[in-house]
Design an enzyme around this catalytic site. Structure first.
Site, PDB file in Angstrom:
ATOM      1  CB  ILE A 126     -64.528 -80.528  -7.798  1.00  0.00           C
ATOM      2  CG1 ILE A 126     -65.843 -80.407  -8.570  1.00  0.00           C
ATOM      3  CG2 ILE A 126     -64.712 -80.457  -6.286  1.00  0.00           C
ATOM      4  CD1 ILE A 126     -66.758 -81.584  -8.437  1.00  0.00           C
ATOM      5  CE1 TYR A 183     -63.780 -83.937  -9.306  1.00  0.00           C
ATOM      6  CE2 TYR A 183     -63.491 -85.178 -11.336  1.00  0.00           C
ATOM      7  CZ  TYR A 183     -64.270 -84.796 -10.263  1.00  0.00           C
ATOM      8  OH  TYR A 183     -65.552 -85.279 -10.140  1.00  0.00           O
ATOM      9  CB  CYS A 184     -58.832 -84.301  -5.394  1.00  0.00           C
ATOM     10  SG  CYS A 184     -57.655 -82.948  -5.225  1.00  0.00           S
ATOM     11  NE  ARG A 185     -61.421 -80.329   0.243  1.00  0.00           N
ATOM     12  CZ  ARG A 185     -60.643 -79.296   0.586  1.00  0.00           C
ATOM     13  NH1 ARG A 185     -60.974 -78.080   0.257  1.00  0.00           N
ATOM     14  NH2 ARG A 185     -59.539 -79.492   1.277  1.00  0.00           N
TER      15      ARG A 185
END
Length: 124
Positions: A112, A84-86
């Site tokens: 996230i 995952y990332c932002r």
């Protein structure tokens, strides 16, 4: 000639890729699975501000570079890795790079910003 065409088509469909699932599906997967890694591919600063508990941080920009051909934090290329990332953009890029490095069980779970669970702050 037909055999060559069929062989070429078959090779394309057998390419290893990654799966994409929603954060809700990821939560369910985390409840059912035991041997997985949560990989946060944001910058170290973003990671320290908040991250999913238990996640390790390897910035997307460092994956697949000449300096880091293999990733010591991810020694088992067949292990389930949830990325995952932002917002979901860098996690897709990182997932593609991990597959090219030979990882076989990559699941991209988005950003996230969509994470329904708790988060923690700090470097660990």
């Amino acid at each position: 000639m037909i055999l060559l065409l069929l062989t070429g088509c078959g090779a394309q469909s057998s390419e290893t890729t990654y799966r994409q699932i929603s954060m809700e599906e990821a939560v369910t997967m985390m409840e059912e699975e035991t041997e997985y890694i949560i990989l946060d591919v944001r910058t170290a600063q973003e990671y320290s501000e908040k991250h999913i508990p238990g996640a390790i941080n390897i910035a997307n920009e460092s994956i697949g570079t000449k300096d880091i051909p293999d990733i010591p934090e991810l020694p088992d290329k067949d292990q389930l890795i949830l990325v995952y990332c932002r917002s979901g953009n860098r996690s897709k890029q990182a997932s593609e790079k991990l597959v090219k490095l030979g990882y076989t069980n990559i699941v991209e779970i988005g950003g996230i910003n969509s994470w329904p669970g708790e988060t923690v702050t700090g470097d660990k």
